[in-house]
Write an enzyme that holds these catalytic residues in place. Structure first.
Site, mmCIF file in Angstrom:
data_model
loop_
_atom_site.group_PDB
_atom_site.id
_atom_site.type_symbol
_atom_site.label_atom_id
_atom_site.label_comp_id
_atom_site.label_asym_id
_atom_site.label_seq_id
_atom_site.Cartn_x
_atom_site.Cartn_y
_atom_site.Cartn_z
ATOM 1 C CE LYS A 52 41.446 -22.682 -5.905
ATOM 2 N NZ LYS A 52 40.196 -22.280 -5.267
ATOM 3 C CD GLN A 96 38.002 -19.509 -6.182
ATOM 4 O OE1 GLN A 96 38.268 -20.683 -6.363
ATOM 5 N NE2 GLN A 96 38.607 -18.790 -5.272
ATOM 6 C CG ASP A 119 36.503 -25.513 -2.155
ATOM 7 O OD1 ASP A 119 37.726 -25.390 -1.981
ATOM 8 O OD2 ASP A 119 35.829 -24.782 -2.903
HETATM 9 N N1 GUN Z 1 37.713 -18.224 -2.147
HETATM 10 C C1 GUN Z 1 38.808 -18.012 -1.361
HETATM 11 N N2 GUN Z 1 39.360 -19.192 -0.990
HETATM 12 C C2 GUN Z 1 38.594 -20.165 -1.553
HETATM 13 C C3 GUN Z 1 38.666 -21.590 -1.537
HETATM 14 O O1 GUN Z 1 39.531 -22.216 -0.912
HETATM 15 N N3 GUN Z 1 37.696 -22.220 -2.258
HETATM 16 C C4 GUN Z 1 36.721 -21.566 -2.930
HETATM 17 N N4 GUN Z 1 35.805 -22.281 -3.598
HETATM 18 N N5 GUN Z 1 36.631 -20.242 -2.954
HETATM 19 C C5 GUN Z 1 37.566 -19.551 -2.272
#
Ligand code: GUN
Length: 292
Positions: A52, A96, A119
């Site tokens: 990211k 996350q 998100d």
């Molecule tokens: N953990 C697995 N996929 C995601 C996601 O798309 N966003 C976040 N914040 N955590 C994750």
């Protein structure tokens, strides 16, 4: 059988984003800013967060990575979220997941300002998605919709079977595919761990979206001839065929299923890169909203 390349489509999406960012910056606007909070050292989370942050640089975004050890208290985490909510330079941020067990994920998600919830996990964002109101769509389902659109896959009236009911993928995916939109209009069935005779249902799918988290769960005999198969799973397993001794596999047994499918996403290089592209798109949506 045609491969659906998330790698190629995400590169195209990122280059469109980069172009828009350069136009914004030339017009005197600040660079979009995405912040990412990561708690602890979960292997998959480390990989996702690194991607990211790298992707932000590729499209000209500013990024902030905020790291905590897994003994952080919930109060400390909530206080950081509050700071990001009130930081005008931050256009969007994510926490996350998963979080350590002593932290309540729902409380954390609900502390995020829905205007910065790139998100799309806050109940307000989810509620708006269900009603078809403008909002941040969760990144993985939004990325899958983008793949179906760009590969011009016919969805209207098709039977879409979603395997998995998580808040991150399965549930929002099922909502999106049933929406009254040109890119959806599917009849949707959700299967999960308690579904009986699951193979009878997956065999009915024109579009099969698998986000169950079980390596190679979907075998060739569980898929209809000509189905479109989207694999959200990602698992690192031992391999004696690679130099590293490891390889990545999905929830779908690619070798078996690709013989029957019309379109299929590979792992890696399928859905994974699209999740990040959608997160960047959401951050840009947040910036555009503020420019109005
Ligand atoms: N953990 C697995 N996929 C995601 C996601 O798309 N966003 C976040 N914040 N955590 C994750």
């Amino acid at each position: 059988m045609e491969l659906i390349s998330g790698k190629e489509i995400s590169a195209a999406v990122k280059s469109e984003i980069a172009e828009e960012v350069e136009q914004m910056v030339s017009a005197g606007h600040k660079r979009p800013h995405l912040a990412v909070i990561i708690v602890g050292h979960d292997g998959a989370s480390e990989t996702y967060v690194a991607s990211k942050v790298k992707s932000c640089a590729q499209v000209g975004f500013k990024s902030s990575e905020i790291r905590y050890e897994d003994d952080i208290t919930q109060e400390e985490l909530l206080s950081t979220i509050n700071k990001l909510n009130n930081d005008d330079d931050v256009d969007g941020f994510i926490v996350q997941l998963p979080l350590p067990k002593h932290i309540d994920e729902d409380t954390v998600i609900q502390a995020i300002d829905p205007n910065k919830d790139v998100d799309g996990f806050h109940p307000i964002s989810v509620g708006k998605m269900v009603q078809g109101l403008p909002t941040f769509l969760p990144a993985t389902p939004a990325g899958i919709v983008e793949l179906l659109k760009r590969y011009k896959i016919e969805t209207s009236g098709k039977h879409c079977v979603v395997v998995g009911r998580s808040n991150i993928v399965g549930t929002p995916m099922s909502v999106l595919m049933s929406r009254k939109e040109e890119w959806a209009n599917c009849t949707v069935t959700i299967c999960h761990s308690r579904t009986k005779n699951i193979e009878e249902i997956t065999r009915q799918a024109d579009i099969l979206i698998v986000a169950l988290g079980v390596p190679h769960f979907i075998k060739g005999d569980m898929v209809k001839e000509g189905a479109v198969v989207i694999d959200v799973g990602i698992h690192r397993v031992k391999s004696d065929k690679t130099k590293s001794g490891w390889k990545l596999i999905g929830d779908v047994d690619f070798d078996e299923v690709s013989k029957k499918s019309s379109f299929i996403t590979p792992v890696p290089g399928g859905v994974g890169p699209m999740t990040i592209a959608s997160l960047l798109q959401n951050t840009l949506i947040s910036v555009r909203r503020k420019m109005k």
